[in-house]
Structure formats: C-alpha cells, structure tokens
Design a protein around this motif. Structure first.
Motif, PDB file in Angstrom:
ATOM      1  N   VAL A  73       0.837  -1.200   0.000  1.00 54.14           N
ATOM      2  CA  VAL A  73       0.000   0.000   0.000  1.00 54.14           C
ATOM      3  C   VAL A  73       0.875   1.253   0.000  1.00 54.14           C
ATOM      4  CG1 VAL A  73      -1.579   1.342   1.437  1.00 54.14           C
ATOM      5  CG2 VAL A  73      -1.981  -1.105   1.071  1.00 54.14           C
ATOM      6  N   PHE A  74       1.837   1.268   0.916  1.00 55.41           N
ATOM      7  CA  PHE A  74       2.719   2.425   1.020  1.00 55.41           C
ATOM      8  C   PHE A  74       3.474   2.653  -0.292  1.00 55.41           C
ATOM      9  CE2 PHE A  74       6.659   4.610   1.887  1.00 55.41           C
ATOM     10  CZ  PHE A  74       6.312   5.597   2.810  1.00 55.41           C
ATOM     11  N   GLU A  75       4.007   1.538  -0.846  1.00 55.54           N
ATOM     12  CA  GLU A  75       4.802   1.666  -2.078  1.00 55.54           C
ATOM     13  C   GLU A  75       3.954   2.117  -3.268  1.00 55.54           C
ATOM     14  OE1 GLU A  75       8.115  -1.805  -1.139  1.00 55.54           O
ATOM     15  OE2 GLU A  75       6.211  -2.299  -2.107  1.00 55.54           O
ATOM     16  N   ASN A  76       2.712   1.650  -3.304  1.00 56.41           N
ATOM     17  CA  ASN A  76       1.834   2.081  -4.391  1.00 56.41           C
ATOM     18  C   ASN A  76       1.637   3.586  -4.368  1.00 56.41           C
ATOM     19  OD1 ASN A  76       0.235   0.363  -6.407  1.00 56.41           O
ATOM     20  ND2 ASN A  76       0.415  -0.998  -4.633  1.00 56.41           N
ATOM     21  N   VAL A 118       3.263  10.504   2.201  1.00 56.90           N
ATOM     22  CA  VAL A 118       2.526   9.250   2.058  1.00 56.90           C
ATOM     23  C   VAL A 118       1.806   8.866   3.365  1.00 56.90           C
ATOM     24  CG1 VAL A 118       2.700   6.806   1.473  1.00 56.90           C
ATOM     25  CG2 VAL A 118       3.988   8.483   0.168  1.00 56.90           C
ATOM     26  N   PRO A 119       2.483   8.891   4.524  1.00 50.25           N
ATOM     27  CA  PRO A 119       1.750   8.584   5.757  1.00 50.25           C
ATOM     28  C   PRO A 119       0.578   9.523   5.992  1.00 50.25           C
ATOM     29  CG  PRO A 119       4.107   8.515   6.143  1.00 50.25           C
ATOM     30  CD  PRO A 119       3.919   9.075   4.768  1.00 50.25           C
ATOM     31  N   ARG A 150      -0.502  -0.180   5.786  1.00 53.28           N
ATOM     32  CA  ARG A 150       0.470   0.370   4.844  1.00 53.28           C
ATOM     33  C   ARG A 150       1.393  -0.695   4.258  1.00 53.28           C
ATOM     34  NH1 ARG A 150       4.848   4.157   7.214  1.00 53.28           N
ATOM     35  NH2 ARG A 150       6.204   2.858   5.958  1.00 53.28           N
ATOM     36  N   ASP A 151       1.618  -1.795   4.989  1.00 49.37           N
ATOM     37  CA  ASP A 151       2.545  -2.804   4.476  1.00 49.37           C
ATOM     38  C   ASP A 151       1.844  -3.978   3.799  1.00 49.37           C
ATOM     39  OD1 ASP A 151       4.792  -1.387   5.250  1.00 49.37           O
ATOM     40  OD2 ASP A 151       4.568  -2.097   7.322  1.00 49.37           O
ATOM     41  N   ALA A 169      -6.117   3.737  -4.100  1.00 50.52           N
ATOM     42  CA  ALA A 169      -6.070   4.428  -5.390  1.00 50.52           C
ATOM     43  C   ALA A 169      -6.328   5.923  -5.210  1.00 50.52           C
ATOM     44  CB  ALA A 169      -7.090   3.828  -6.347  1.00 50.52           C
ATOM     45  N   ILE A 170      -7.262   6.246  -4.330  1.00 51.99           N
ATOM     46  CA  ILE A 170      -7.557   7.662  -4.068  1.00 51.99           C
ATOM     47  C   ILE A 170      -6.353   8.326  -3.404  1.00 51.99           C
ATOM     48  CG2 ILE A 170      -9.001   9.249  -2.745  1.00 51.99           C
ATOM     49  CD1 ILE A 170     -11.327   7.278  -3.232  1.00 51.99           C
TER      50      ILE A 170
END
Lengths: 259, 295
Positions: free
Chosen positions: A96-99, A118-119, A131-132, A147-148
C-alpha cells in the motif's frame, strides 16, 4: 478550473462521443457526471487527462488551454490531476505504502517528501494500519482508498473519478463518496463519472447529465433521474442504500456538506 | 528532468534479470556479429598493410638472354633508364643472378643451371607499382630480352581474395548485427510488456516520457555493451594470436608478418566495435520504446 467550449469528439466508426458540449466547472466544485453507458462520460474524463484531443472546440484546465499544450508538457498537466478508476489500477507487487509512494517517486520527488506525504495521505484515507499490506490482501473498498490516496498524494487541483464505486457494494461506496467529499473540502475540484443513482441522489451535488454525447442537464444539487419521483430516493432506500449508513455520518458528512 | 542514475540502473538491472534468457541471446548475437565486424576490419587493415609493403618492394626484372652481347645488354638498360616511370635501374651480372637463383630455387631446378646459361638482368624500381604492366608490355619479346618478371599479377589475385573475404565478413556481420538489434528490440518490448501496468500508472500520475523510457533504453545499452565487450575480447584474442605467430614465424616475409598491425589500429578497431554495439542496443531499444509511449 475546467471549461469546455463547444467540444465535439468523434471516434472512428463515426460514434459521436461528445457533441458540442460546453461546461464550466469552478475551483472547488463537486460534480457528478451521469448518463447511461456510451453517453460520453469516459470520453469527458479522457479529454481532461489529455489522453484524447477534441475534434473541435476548446478545453481549458487550470488556466491552460490543453489543446495547445505541447506534448512534452502533458506529464506536467497530469501532475495537477488525480484520477481513480473502477478497476483501481494498483500495482499488485507493491505494498500500500509503495503504491502511493510510487506516484511521487516517478515524478522525481525526494525521499523525505515521500516519507512525510505518504503517511499523511494514508491517514486521510484511513489505511495507516495497512500500509505494508499488498493490494491483494485488501477489500475492494480499501483498494479504492489506496487508489484515491495515490491520486491525491501530490495534492492535485483536480480529482477525476471514473466509476469509482462501480465495483463496490453500496455501503463501501458511501465510504468512498465521503472520502471524495472530504478531499473536495480541502479545495480540490472533484469530478465523478458514475451511474450510481443512489449515491448521486444522496449527495445532492451538481449533476451534469450526458445522453449520447449531448449535455442534456446541468443542475445544481441535482439527482440522478430527471423527474421528481426519483429525487425522493435520497431519503428512502429504493436504490438499495442501507438506512444504517446514515448513522455513520459525521456532523459534517456528505449530506450536510454544502460548499 | 530529474531522473536519478540509481533509479535507472536499478530498474534496468531488474529488467535484465527478469528476461535473462532473452538477454543472453541478444548479447551473444551482438557478440558474434561484432566479432565478425571486428575481424573484417582487422583483415581490411592487414590487407592494406600487406599490399602497401609488397608494392613498395615491387621490382620489375628484365632478364636478358644469357647469350646476349654486352652492347645488347646495355642498350636494354638505356631504354629502361629513359622511361619516365622507372625510378632507378640496376644491372645484375650473370654471376649475381646465378647466386640469387641458388638461394631461392629448389635444388632440382638449380642443378640444371650453370652461370653460363643464367641470364643477366636489370632490376627496376618504379614510381608507380601499377605501371609494371607497361614495362612487361614494352619489353617482352624485344630482341635480347628473355623474360620480364613482375609480381603484380600475384599481388592483384591476393588483393581480390582479401577483398572478397572482407566484404563477405562485413555482409554476414551486417545481417547478424541487424538480427542483434531486432533481438534487443524484442527483449525490450517484452520488458515493457511485463511492466505495462506500471508504465500506465506512471503515465497517469505524470511521469515524463524520458523517465519511463530511460530504464528500458539503459537495458538495451547494457545488452549492446556486453555483447561488444565480448567481441572486443575476440578481436584482441585474434590480434595477440597473430602477434605471436609473426614473432615465431620462420619466414619473416610471410603473409602473416606482412599483414601485422600496430597497436593503434587495433585500439581503433576495438573502439569502433564498442560504439557500434552500444548504438545497436540503444537504437533497438529506442524503437521498442517509441511504439509504447506515444500517448
């Protein structure tokens, strides 16, 4: 913020996707783009993303006429536009975080910006704890939130959504709509193409209706259908919206939120 | 345009690893074709050297009949001296020619020879080696002239053989190089196809085309570079192999020695091979990338 002036777009095989369409959308507006399949909603979005050029007419976006934009400027235009789709378009091998971080990485943002923004945006969409996780480990609604987050992490001026709730159940859809509403209240212009009638009726925002490429209605605080009978839908649940969703509403939820 | 070197090399390496079989195929094809290009270039330069050396040493030898009188001998000499394209002319007595024949002719031929029947000769150095044929024309069959010897015909045959060989090398190399480029193009296309989701997301969020392109082009460049490095090793191997041969060659006037090249020529050849390899990689990948990114 967005201005269409007599825009016509025809695809090969003489399908008219948009016919002589003129629309004005101000900064900070929240607009639903409605109409049956093939009415030109997706073309509208694609024109805004400058994936297509109109056959005739002009389009202004964030003060620029995008038809006159040289090709190499297109990426910079897109940095001001976030976009989400029905199928989420997440990268399955990234967390999630990387996306979300990917969207910043590929436009050359430095690490420290990524590590603060990002956070923040994951917090905004309520996914800090996941997030992971990989997208495959999330529910549809959660994936759309990622996506949002990805679309919004660069703080675009405009957020476009093409059927964002098309794959989601009504409860989850409402959550997504509330998130988009919250993003709208940060000053971002939001344009949502949808045929989720219940959602449109409930939100009572500006509605632009297209029918076979022609703009047939532009109504502030509109509903999905044209006649008054459907306008009652927001109150009841003929559209399948569970009543209990209203209990989730914060005081400043979508029903109460009027700019 | 901020594209970090770290990002590009990371992406390129992971792509190369993902398609390693295709990468190996592309690298080997580049290597084989460029090794051919390199050897063709070496051959060409060697041939140029050899002909140059031979031509400098071209002497036309006009043998005068063994029984010819002294005045006949000197009249042939005068005529030779008058020719504008003859640089110098030296007379060789029968005894001298006999001694020379002894050193070069096989024993059975030599045994039939005595100083008395050995012709005396004029040894002429020419301004233009190509004019040897003129002397042959002019003096063959003249009274007192037994035979006019000119090595030009042999040189020309040799030159033709080398020419044909060299063009054949280059033609095969060109075809191989083309297929190497296509192979590189194909690997890059597969790499892009494998990452089409990422590419579409990158375009959506506003990555510049160069940002998307560079890792793939770097990948093509690496393939071309690896291939041409292997080719350079082959070329150097050939060069040093021949160098050894020339040092140990018994006959110092042999073809191999005549063709031997200098270090600069070999360096230039290696650089040409490297540049061509890198270009093949970059052009192949640029073509592959162009198709995918024009939106």
């Amino acid at each position: 913020m967005i201005q269409f002036e007599n825009v016509t777009k025809t695809y090969k095989g003489s399908t008219v996707a948009l016919r002589n369409c003129s629309v004005d959308i101000d900064k900070g507006e929240f607009v639903f783009l409605v109409g049956p399949s093939g009415s030109g909603k997706t073309t509208f979005i694609r024109l805004l993303l400058r994936e297509e050029l109109p056959d005739s007419g002009r389009i202004w976006e964030a003060g620029r006429e995008i038809g006159k934009l040289p090709k190499w400027r297109i990426p910079y235009l897109r940095r001001n536009i976030g976009c989400v789709f029905q199928d989420f378009r997440l990268l399955p091998t990234k967390s999630v975080f990387e996306n979300v971080a990917f969207a910043l990485e590929v436009i050359g943002r430095p690490k420290h910006v990524i590590n603060t923004q990002v956070p923040q945006v994951l917090d905004l969409v309520g996914l800090s704890k996941k997030r992971d996780n990989l997208p495959g480990e999330l529910s549809g609604g959660e994936q759309q939130r990622v996506a949002i987050a990805r679309a919004f992490v660069n703080r675009p001026l405009i957020l476009l959504a093409d059927e964002p709730t098309g794959n989601l159940d009504p409860t989850t859809s409402l959550g997504i709509m509330r998130l988009l509403d919250r993003i709208n209240r940060t000053g971002t212009t939001v344009v949502i193409a949808t045929h989720d009638a219940g959602m449109v009726d409930q939100m009572r925002r500006r509605v632009i209706e297209l029918d076979r490429g022609v703009l047939v209605r532009d109504q502030a605080r509109g509903v999905y259908g044209l006649d008054g009978s459907v306008s009652a839908a927001g109150a009841g649940s003929p559209t399948g919206l569970p009543i209990e969703t209203s209990t989730n509403n914060e005081p400043d939820g979508p029903m109460a939120a009027e700019a | 345009m901020a594209v970090s070197v770290g990002y590009v090399s990371r992406e390129a390496t992971s792509n190369l690893w993902r398609n390693r079989m295709m990468t190996v195929a592309a690298v080997l094809t580049v290597a084989v074709s460029l090794a051919l290009v390199g050897s063709a270039l070496l051959l060409k330069q060697g041939a140029a050297h050899a002909t140059e050396r031979w031509q400098q040493g071209v002497n036309v030898v006009v043998f005068v009949n063994a029984g010819a009188s002294h005045s006949q001998f000197s009249s042939v000499g005068r005529q030779l001296h008058q020719l504008p394209y003859v640089k110098s002319c030296v007379a060789r007595s029968q005894a001298w020619d006999y001694a020379e024949a002894r050193s070069i002719e096989p024993a059975e031929v030599f045994q039939a020879l005595t100083p008395a029947i050995t012709p005396s000769s004029w040894r002429c150095a020419l301004n233009q080696p190509s004019e040897a044929a003129l002397i042959v024309q002019q003096f063959a069959g003249k009274p007192g002239v037994e035979h006019v010897a000119s090595p030009s015909a042999q040189i020309r045959t040799m030159e033709t053989v080398i020419h044909v060989l060299q063009w054949a090398f280059l033609a095969v190399a060109a075809v191989l190089l083309l297929s190497a480029s296509v192979l590189i193009l194909n690997t890059i296309r597969m790499a892009i196809f494998a990452r089409r989701r990422e590419v579409s997301v990158m375009k959506l969020v506003g990555a510049t085309n160069w940002f998307i392109r560079l890792p793939f082009m770097a990948e093509g460049l690496v393939q071309g570079l690896l291939g041409s490095l292997v080719a350079v090793l082959v070329v150097l191997g050939l060069y040093f192999g021949f160098l050894d041969q020339t040092k140990t060659a018994a006959n110092q006037s042999s073809l191999i020695v005549q063709m031997s090249l200098g270090a600069t020529e070999v360096t230039v050849t290696c650089i040409v091979v490297l540049v061509v390899g890198v270009l093949a990689g970059v052009i192949g990948s640029a073509l592959a990338v162009r198709r995918f990114l024009d939106v």
